[in-house]
Motif scaffolding. Structure first.
Motif, PDB file in Angstrom:
ATOM      1  N   THR A   1     -52.060 -12.893 -19.763  1.00 24.29           N
ATOM      2  CA  THR A   1     -52.727 -11.695 -19.246  1.00 24.29           C
ATOM      3  C   THR A   1     -54.200 -11.971 -18.961  1.00 24.29           C
ATOM      4  O   THR A   1     -54.756 -11.496 -17.965  1.00 24.29           O
ATOM      5  CB  THR A   1     -52.600 -10.538 -20.247  1.00 24.29           C
ATOM      6  N   VAL A   2     -54.833 -12.742 -19.828  1.00 26.92           N
ATOM      7  CA  VAL A   2     -56.240 -13.103 -19.608  1.00 26.92           C
ATOM      8  C   VAL A   2     -56.363 -14.028 -18.401  1.00 26.92           C
ATOM      9  O   VAL A   2     -57.285 -13.889 -17.587  1.00 26.92           O
ATOM     10  CB  VAL A   2     -56.823 -13.779 -20.870  1.00 26.92           C
TER      11      VAL A   2
ATOM     12  N   ALA B   1     -56.033 -11.884 -15.316  1.00 22.81           N
ATOM     13  CA  ALA B   1     -57.237 -11.066 -15.137  1.00 22.81           C
ATOM     14  C   ALA B   1     -58.404 -11.897 -14.640  1.00 22.81           C
ATOM     15  O   ALA B   1     -59.163 -11.476 -13.761  1.00 22.81           O
ATOM     16  CB  ALA B   1     -57.595 -10.369 -16.452  1.00 22.81           C
ATOM     17  N   TYR B   2     -58.544 -13.104 -15.201  1.00 21.26           N
ATOM     18  CA  TYR B   2     -59.640 -13.976 -14.783  1.00 21.26           C
ATOM     19  C   TYR B   2     -59.463 -14.431 -13.329  1.00 21.26           C
ATOM     20  O   TYR B   2     -60.410 -14.394 -12.523  1.00 21.26           O
ATOM     21  CB  TYR B   2     -59.729 -15.193 -15.701  1.00 21.26           C
TER      22      TYR B   2
ATOM     23  N   SER C   1     -70.346 -12.030 -17.397  1.00 22.97           N
ATOM     24  CA  SER C   1     -69.556 -11.095 -16.587  1.00 22.97           C
ATOM     25  C   SER C   1     -70.432 -10.021 -15.961  1.00 22.97           C
ATOM     26  O   SER C   1     -70.201  -9.603 -14.820  1.00 22.97           O
ATOM     27  CB  SER C   1     -68.475 -10.434 -17.453  1.00 22.97           C
TER      28      SER C   1
ATOM     29  N   ALA D   1     -61.263  -6.436 -13.272  1.00 25.02           N
ATOM     30  CA  ALA D   1     -60.334  -7.262 -14.052  1.00 25.02           C
ATOM     31  C   ALA D   1     -61.101  -8.239 -14.936  1.00 25.02           C
ATOM     32  O   ALA D   1     -60.732  -8.473 -16.094  1.00 25.02           O
ATOM     33  CB  ALA D   1     -59.391  -8.017 -13.113  1.00 25.02           C
TER      34      ALA D   1
ATOM     35  N   PHE E   1     -63.003  -6.104 -17.852  1.00 25.89           N
ATOM     36  CA  PHE E   1     -62.186  -5.434 -18.862  1.00 25.89           C
ATOM     37  C   PHE E   1     -61.005  -6.274 -19.356  1.00 25.89           C
ATOM     38  O   PHE E   1     -60.420  -5.953 -20.390  1.00 25.89           O
ATOM     39  CB  PHE E   1     -61.675  -4.102 -18.315  1.00 25.89           C
ATOM     40  N   GLY E   2     -60.663  -7.336 -18.619  1.00 29.00           N
ATOM     41  CA  GLY E   2     -59.517  -8.143 -19.016  1.00 29.00           C
ATOM     42  C   GLY E   2     -59.863  -9.483 -19.619  1.00 29.00           C
ATOM     43  O   GLY E   2     -58.998 -10.185 -20.138  1.00 29.00           O
ATOM     44  N   VAL E   3     -61.156  -9.865 -19.542  1.00 29.77           N
ATOM     45  CA  VAL E   3     -61.590 -11.170 -20.036  1.00 29.77           C
ATOM     46  C   VAL E   3     -62.777 -10.954 -20.974  1.00 29.77           C
ATOM     47  O   VAL E   3     -63.665 -10.160 -20.674  1.00 29.77           O
ATOM     48  CB  VAL E   3     -62.004 -12.106 -18.873  1.00 29.77           C
ATOM     49  N   SER E   4     -62.800 -11.671 -22.068  1.00 30.73           N
ATOM     50  CA  SER E   4     -63.906 -11.559 -23.027  1.00 30.73           C
ATOM     51  C   SER E   4     -64.575 -12.919 -23.175  1.00 30.73           C
ATOM     52  O   SER E   4     -64.211 -13.709 -24.067  1.00 30.73           O
ATOM     53  CB  SER E   4     -63.401 -11.080 -24.386  1.00 30.73           C
TER      54      SER E   4
END
Length: 437
Positions: free
Chosen positions: A9-10, A13-14, A80, A196, A199-202
């Motif tokens: 999922t990451v 998103a990335y 980001s 994406a 909110f989808g990658v940290s």
């Protein structure tokens, strides 16, 4: 960073942001000159000078932008957010380029220059930090190749979309109308990619790392011997790839005599670049990134030697060349940035935030590759008397420049890569035979 594999999922998103970033590049380089010179009335000379100056400023700002991104990361900031701010500039510049006001003369020229500079600034700021984030998502040797490969597939999809949309949107109303509509459609697509990422990658925070805060961090990558080696290989291989990219439409028109199939050939090339990407992920895991990149270079040489012997009407043969060289192109997209991520990651693990600086110089060299290819191939063809639109024999000068010159440069790149000490042993790195370590 973590040695654990990046979750799917990451990864998705990335990689999504690569789609709009790649989608922006083609219209700027291909359609904007035709729009402003062909439909809006600016002279070719004016458009050419503006493009040249803007591209030079764009290329040489990249190391500074990379250093700036590292400074944000070193002070505990989030790359980001840097990407999001850059994307806002890109959206404004892209929209301004494709939807200019109803002005003419010097006012239109000033608008073109301003919109280009804004677009290039936003694109470079976003791309450099985006690549640095990818390098920081994992310090796993094989995981980094998964990240660069996923990003490359999304980028290829963006290029293919951008190549088809302007003509589709134009309909019977002309290119200007199609590009204006594309400008409006682009903004929400870019927003989705940025959202994406946000909110989808940290991305990891590096509070207290001070290695990149000083101005000395700007040129720090050039002090890295292995980075200099990698850059030399990348430039030789990149120019070799950029020469046929510069000449492919001339080759299709004047050697094959099938200008009507240009879009299909380009589609095959990019499609097989995406299809072959998992091959390079597996190959890098089995024989190492350098060994896989060597295989990609050999495949590219085989494809272009074959292309040299093609002539009028060799449609199937050139289709096969496009497929084979497209697969090899995937290696160029996935493996060198993954090796670079290993080099930058080693610096990060030593307490220095250097990813942006490394990718800043990488972007600079990538842009210079395109400039060198055009600056070498086109003048040389002119010197030997090639005139676009005239039929060329299969063994003529155009075939030599399109096919054999890239083979020679790939051969040089191959020899450099074989001896280059670029492989960084981290994570799950396998043993690789051949070359210096």
């Amino acid at each position: 960073m973590s040695t654990a594999p990046v979750r799917r999922t990451v990864l998705v998103a990335y990689s999504l942001l690569a789609f709009p970033l790649a989608m922006a590049a083609l219209p700027v380089y291909v359609h904007v000159p035709k729009l402003y010179a062909g439909e809006l009335g600016l002279s070719l000379a004016t458009v050419g000078v503006i493009l040249l100056v803007a591209r030079c400023l764009d290329a040489f700002q990249d190391p500074f932008l990379g250093w700036w991104s590292d400074r944000v990361a070193a002070s505990g900031g989030d790359r980001s957010i840097f990407v999001a701010c850059a994307a806002a500039l890109l959206a404004l510049g892209f929209l301004g380029l494709l939807r200019p006001p109803a002005v003419s003369g010097s006012t239109l020229a000033a608008w073109l220059a301003g919109a280009l500079l804004l677009c290039y600034l936003g694109f470079s700021m976003a791309t450099i930090s985006y690549f640095a984030i990818g390098a920081e998502l994992s310090d796993d040797y094989n995981g980094r190749t998964r990240i660069t490969a996923a990003r490359a597939v999304a980028g290829i999809a963006g290029v293919m979309t951008a190549s088809a949309l302007p003509e589709m949107l134009a309909g019977t109303e002309g290119l200007a109308r199609g590009l204006a509509t594309l400008g409006l459609l682009y903004v929400p697509v870019l927003l989705v990619g940025v959202a994406a990422l946000l909110f989808g990658v940290s991305p990891p925070r590096r509070k207290g790392i001070v290695g990149a805060i000083t101005i000395g961090g700007l040129a720090a990558p050039l002090a890295d011997r292995r980075f200099r080696w990698l850059l030399a290989v990348f430039v030789a291989s990149g120019v070799a790839s950029a020469i046929p990219a510069t000449l492919v439409l001339f080759f299709i028109q004047d050697v094959l005599g099938r200008n009507d199939l240009s879009g299909w050939f380009l589609g095959i090339y990019f499609l097989f670049g995406a299809i072959g990407m998992p091959l390079w992920v597996v190959a890098a895991r089995r024989v190492g990134k350098r060994g896989a990149w060597v295989s990609g270079m050999v495949m590219s040489i085989i494809a272009f030697v074959w292309a040299f012997f093609l002539g009028q009407g060799d449609i199937v043969g050139f289709g096969m060349v496009c497929a084979l060289s497209g697969i090899a192109y995937g290696a160029e997209l996935a493996l060198p940035p993954s090796i670079l991520a290993d080099l930058a990651g080693e610096r990060d693990s030593g307490g220095e935030a250097r990813g942006g600086a490394y990718f800043g110089f990488w972007q600079l060299s990538e842009k210079l590759n395109l400039a060198l290819a055009a600056g070498i191939a086109l003048p040389l063809l002119g010197l030997v008397g090639y005139v676009p639109g005239t039929s060329q024999a299969a063994m003529g000068d155009l075939s030599s420049m399109y096919a054999l010159a890239p083979c020679a440069l790939k051969g040089i790149a191959l020899m450099l890569l074989w001896i280059a000490p670029v492989e960084v042993r981290v994570g799950q790195a396998p043993a690789v035979s051949g070359g210096c370590t």
